[in-house]
Design a protein around this motif. Structure first.
Motif, short mmCIF file in Angstrom:
data_model
loop_
_atom_site.label_atom_id
_atom_site.label_comp_id
_atom_site.label_asym_id
_atom_site.label_seq_id
_atom_site.Cartn_x
_atom_site.Cartn_y
_atom_site.Cartn_z
N TYR A 114 0.98 -0.96 -0.12
CA TYR A 114 -0.24 0.20 -0.13
C TYR A 114 1.22 1.22 0.27
O TYR A 114 0.02 2.01 -0.91
N SER A 115 2.38 1.23 0.57
CA SER A 115 2.69 2.09 0.79
C SER A 115 3.59 2.64 -0.61
O SER A 115 3.88 3.64 -0.86
N SER A 118 1.54 4.31 -2.81
CA SER A 118 0.89 5.69 -2.66
C SER A 118 2.16 6.49 -3.25
O SER A 118 2.29 7.83 -4.10
N THR A 121 2.44 6.85 -6.95
CA THR A 121 1.11 7.81 -7.16
C THR A 121 2.19 9.06 -7.01
O THR A 121 1.57 9.94 -7.68
N GLU A 122 2.53 9.37 -6.18
CA GLU A 122 2.74 10.79 -5.80
C GLU A 122 4.19 10.89 -6.48
O GLU A 122 4.05 12.38 -6.83
N TRP A 132 -0.71 16.38 -5.74
CA TRP A 132 -1.34 15.32 -5.16
C TRP A 132 -1.69 15.00 -3.75
O TRP A 132 -0.26 16.02 -3.13
N PRO A 133 -2.06 14.85 -2.99
CA PRO A 133 -3.29 13.87 -3.54
C PRO A 133 -4.16 14.53 -5.01
O PRO A 133 -4.23 16.21 -4.68
N GLU A 138 -7.02 9.83 -5.67
CA GLU A 138 -8.07 9.33 -4.55
C GLU A 138 -9.18 8.34 -5.39
O GLU A 138 -9.85 7.34 -4.77
N PHE A 141 -7.43 4.94 -5.43
CA PHE A 141 -7.37 4.21 -4.47
C PHE A 141 -8.85 3.88 -3.29
O PHE A 141 -8.70 2.66 -3.03
#
Length: 194
Positions: A114-115, A118, A121-122, A132-133, A138, A141
């Motif tokens: 998950y990290s 994240s 995407t960032e 971002w976000p 969003e 996710f």
């Protein structure tokens, strides 16, 4: 005209000039004069000009930007969508499908994946200079949660057992008359010092 009003006018003019200067269409990037991207009125998106400014000079950023420019040739948000679909989401999906679905609800088992998603995407959003976000991330996710985590039990707060509730309610109710009677006894005796 007082000194205060003239300084306020000067400050107002300075702020207006500063805002105008910061939003002008030409800026200096890497000591070269480049045009900043403009907002596309039809799509509300930032198109990719021939030499658009990339987020940072890191190797991966340059790759993402060149992929967007060379292969996709679409507005930045569409390119972000394509890069997320090709780079970030498949890694997460593969990692999750390699696990048993009973392990999906244990945070210790999925937190690393998950990290990583994240951060992916960032990083791509930052490279394409998209905040971002953003709504696309969003939604990504939300889609992942609806696919992998919808069956996970939520830890909702529940009421304590009735016995505990009664004990917590009855205790102050019983203490109030006791305290009132103590105050009345002390004031009747005229002894307010002890």
């Amino acid at each position: 005209m007082t000194a205060t009003s003239s300084s306020l006018r000067f400050s107002g003019c300075f702020v207006t000039l500063l805002i105008w200067g910061c939003t002008s269409m030409v800026c200096l990037v890497d000591e070269k004069l480049t045009a900043q991207p403009t907002i596309d009125a039809t799509h509300g998106d930032i198109p990719l000009p021939l030499s658009f400014a990339c987020g940072t000079n890191s190797h991966s950023c340059m790759e993402y930007c060149s992929i967007c420019q060379d292969y996709f040739d679409v507005p930045r948000m569409m390119c972000l969508h394509n890069l997320l679909q090709k780079l970030c989401i498949p890694k997460f999906n593969n990692a999750m499908t390699s696990m048993k679905s009973t392990n999906w609800c244990t945070w210790g088992n999925v937190s690393n994946y998950y990290s990583t998603l994240s951060l992916c995407t960032e990083e791509i959003s930052d490279c394409l200079m998209i905040p971002w976000p953003n709504p696309l991330v969003e939604q990504t996710f939300v889609d992942i949660h609806s696919r992998f985590f919808k069956e996970c039990p939520s830890e909702e707060l529940s009421d304590p057992p009735p016995v505990i509730v009664m004990a917590l309610v009855i205790t102050p109710i019983c203490l109030i008359p006791l305290m009132v009677s103590l105050v009345v006894l002390k004031t009747k005796n005229g002894d307010g010092s002890s």
